[in-house]
Design an enzyme around this catalytic site. Sequence first.
Site, PDB file in Angstrom:
ATOM      1  N   GLU A   1      12.871 -74.791   9.782  1.00 39.82           N
ATOM      2  CA  GLU A   1      11.941 -75.585   8.969  1.00 39.82           C
ATOM      3  C   GLU A   1      12.058 -77.076   9.266  1.00 39.82           C
ATOM      4  O   GLU A   1      11.055 -77.780   9.309  1.00 39.82           O
ATOM      5  CB  GLU A   1      12.175 -75.325   7.475  1.00 39.82           C
ATOM      6  CG  GLU A   1      11.740 -73.959   7.011  1.00 39.82           C
ATOM      7  CD  GLU A   1      10.227 -73.725   7.079  1.00 39.82           C
ATOM      8  OE1 GLU A   1       9.453 -74.705   7.050  1.00 39.82           O
ATOM      9  OE2 GLU A   1       9.824 -72.556   7.170  1.00 39.82           O
TER      10      GLU A   1
ATOM     11  N   ALA B   1      11.119 -77.839   3.574  1.00 40.08           N
ATOM     12  CA  ALA B   1      11.520 -76.564   2.972  1.00 40.08           C
ATOM     13  C   ALA B   1      10.637 -75.431   3.473  1.00 40.08           C
ATOM     14  O   ALA B   1       9.575 -75.659   4.044  1.00 40.08           O
ATOM     15  CB  ALA B   1      11.422 -76.672   1.449  1.00 40.08           C
TER      16      ALA B   1
ATOM     17  N   ARG C   1      11.002 -55.168 -18.536  1.00 38.26           N
ATOM     18  CA  ARG C   1      11.019 -56.459 -17.851  1.00 38.26           C
ATOM     19  C   ARG C   1      10.262 -56.339 -16.530  1.00 38.26           C
ATOM     20  O   ARG C   1      10.348 -55.315 -15.856  1.00 38.26           O
ATOM     21  CB  ARG C   1      12.457 -56.897 -17.518  1.00 38.26           C
ATOM     22  CG  ARG C   1      13.345 -57.042 -18.716  1.00 38.26           C
ATOM     23  CD  ARG C   1      13.160 -58.405 -19.332  1.00 38.26           C
ATOM     24  NE  ARG C   1      14.198 -58.613 -20.332  1.00 38.26           N
ATOM     25  CZ  ARG C   1      13.962 -59.031 -21.550  1.00 38.26           C
ATOM     26  NH1 ARG C   1      12.744 -59.303 -21.933  1.00 38.26           N
ATOM     27  NH2 ARG C   1      14.942 -59.180 -22.405  1.00 38.26           N
ATOM     28  N   GLU C   2       9.557 -57.376 -16.181  1.00 37.31           N
ATOM     29  CA  GLU C   2       8.929 -57.466 -14.866  1.00 37.31           C
ATOM     30  C   GLU C   2       9.706 -58.497 -14.071  1.00 37.31           C
ATOM     31  O   GLU C   2      10.010 -59.579 -14.584  1.00 37.31           O
ATOM     32  CB  GLU C   2       7.466 -57.880 -14.987  1.00 37.31           C
ATOM     33  CG  GLU C   2       6.611 -56.814 -15.628  1.00 37.31           C
ATOM     34  CD  GLU C   2       5.132 -57.183 -15.633  1.00 37.31           C
ATOM     35  OE1 GLU C   2       4.719 -58.052 -14.835  1.00 37.31           O
ATOM     36  OE2 GLU C   2       4.410 -56.598 -16.434  1.00 37.31           O
TER      37      GLU C   2
ATOM     38  N   GLU D   1      14.294 -65.270  -6.652  1.00 32.27           N
ATOM     39  CA  GLU D   1      14.380 -66.328  -5.642  1.00 32.27           C
ATOM     40  C   GLU D   1      15.651 -67.165  -5.786  1.00 32.27           C
ATOM     41  O   GLU D   1      16.027 -67.573  -6.886  1.00 32.27           O
ATOM     42  CB  GLU D   1      13.173 -67.265  -5.739  1.00 32.27           C
ATOM     43  CG  GLU D   1      13.191 -68.354  -4.685  1.00 32.27           C
ATOM     44  CD  GLU D   1      11.980 -69.270  -4.748  1.00 32.27           C
ATOM     45  OE1 GLU D   1      11.727 -69.941  -3.746  1.00 32.27           O
ATOM     46  OE2 GLU D   1      11.299 -69.318  -5.787  1.00 32.27           O
TER      47      GLU D   1
ATOM     48  N   GLU E   1      -0.585 -73.399  10.735  1.00 32.51           N
ATOM     49  CA  GLU E   1      -1.990 -73.817  10.753  1.00 32.51           C
ATOM     50  C   GLU E   1      -2.522 -74.240   9.384  1.00 32.51           C
ATOM     51  O   GLU E   1      -3.463 -75.011   9.305  1.00 32.51           O
ATOM     52  CB  GLU E   1      -2.881 -72.743  11.366  1.00 32.51           C
ATOM     53  CG  GLU E   1      -3.076 -71.515  10.508  1.00 32.51           C
ATOM     54  CD  GLU E   1      -4.036 -70.521  11.141  1.00 32.51           C
ATOM     55  OE1 GLU E   1      -4.845 -69.944  10.389  1.00 32.51           O
ATOM     56  OE2 GLU E   1      -3.969 -70.319  12.361  1.00 32.51           O
TER      57      GLU E   1
ATOM     58  N   ARG F   1       0.034 -79.610  -2.881  1.00 32.17           N
ATOM     59  CA  ARG F   1       0.430 -78.316  -3.441  1.00 32.17           C
ATOM     60  C   ARG F   1      -0.703 -77.808  -4.307  1.00 32.17           C
ATOM     61  O   ARG F   1      -1.008 -78.378  -5.357  1.00 32.17           O
ATOM     62  CB  ARG F   1       1.733 -78.447  -4.242  1.00 32.17           C
ATOM     63  CG  ARG F   1       2.935 -78.733  -3.384  1.00 32.17           C
ATOM     64  CD  ARG F   1       3.151 -77.630  -2.375  1.00 32.17           C
ATOM     65  NE  ARG F   1       4.456 -77.717  -1.737  1.00 32.17           N
ATOM     66  CZ  ARG F   1       4.906 -76.810  -0.912  1.00 32.17           C
ATOM     67  NH1 ARG F   1       4.178 -75.754  -0.608  1.00 32.17           N
ATOM     68  NH2 ARG F   1       6.093 -76.959  -0.371  1.00 32.17           N
TER      69      ARG F   1
ATOM     70  N   GLU G   1      -0.637 -75.896   7.166  1.00 39.30           N
ATOM     71  CA  GLU G   1       0.303 -76.899   6.681  1.00 39.30           C
ATOM     72  C   GLU G   1      -0.178 -78.287   7.100  1.00 39.30           C
ATOM     73  O   GLU G   1      -0.405 -78.548   8.279  1.00 39.30           O
ATOM     74  CB  GLU G   1       1.680 -76.612   7.312  1.00 39.30           C
ATOM     75  CG  GLU G   1       2.836 -76.852   6.443  1.00 39.30           C
ATOM     76  CD  GLU G   1       4.131 -76.313   7.046  1.00 39.30           C
ATOM     77  OE1 GLU G   1       5.076 -76.216   6.269  1.00 39.30           O
ATOM     78  OE2 GLU G   1       4.217 -75.991   8.248  1.00 39.30           O
TER      79      GLU G   1
ATOM     80  N   GLU H   1       8.676 -78.874  10.424  1.00 46.14           N
ATOM     81  CA  GLU H   1       8.054 -79.871   9.554  1.00 46.14           C
ATOM     82  C   GLU H   1       8.325 -81.307   9.980  1.00 46.14           C
ATOM     83  O   GLU H   1       7.463 -82.167   9.843  1.00 46.14           O
ATOM     84  CB  GLU H   1       8.485 -79.664   8.107  1.00 46.14           C
ATOM     85  CG  GLU H   1       7.950 -78.377   7.528  1.00 46.14           C
ATOM     86  CD  GLU H   1       8.168 -78.236   6.036  1.00 46.14           C
ATOM     87  OE1 GLU H   1       8.734 -79.143   5.403  1.00 46.14           O
ATOM     88  OE2 GLU H   1       7.750 -77.195   5.502  1.00 46.14           O
TER      89      GLU H   1
END
Length: 148
Positions: free
Chosen positions: A58, A42, A4-5, A85, A104, A30, A106, A62
């Site tokens: 965040e 996020a 598995r990876e 994650e 910079e 995105r 974003e 943002e």
Amino acid sequence: EVTREVVEHPGGVAVAAFVGDDLLMVRQFRYAMQQELWELPAGKLEKGENPAECGMRELGEECGCAADLFQPLAKMYPTCAYDTEIIHIFYATGLRPTRQHLDEDEFLTVRRIPVEKAVQMVLDGEIPDAKTQLGILKFYALRQAGKL
């Protein structure tokens, strides 16, 4: 026996931030999807960073605001088949203005969207981002049940 990876990922946060009945959302391009998406504010956790502190950072970076109330709403495993994650989703109210300071690379637009409209956008497929869908729908369900 199998091989598995697994991608080791520090995790992320998203913030469902409210001003009255309006939800703060960001619209940004995105690259991987080659389109602009509506999302909750996020960001990615730094290794070992406290998720709540990351979420507050965040929100400030943002959206240019801080929150008086900041509490956990949900957590999700976006790609549990191959990635470690975890995205922590927070609920924020009592917003007060600070100063937006984007990275910079974003570029985003911040909008207030009524909660009912945001729910309809999820149901109509206008918000395909999973963390944003979960944050909106969980908040809405808890509010309808009188738990928020």
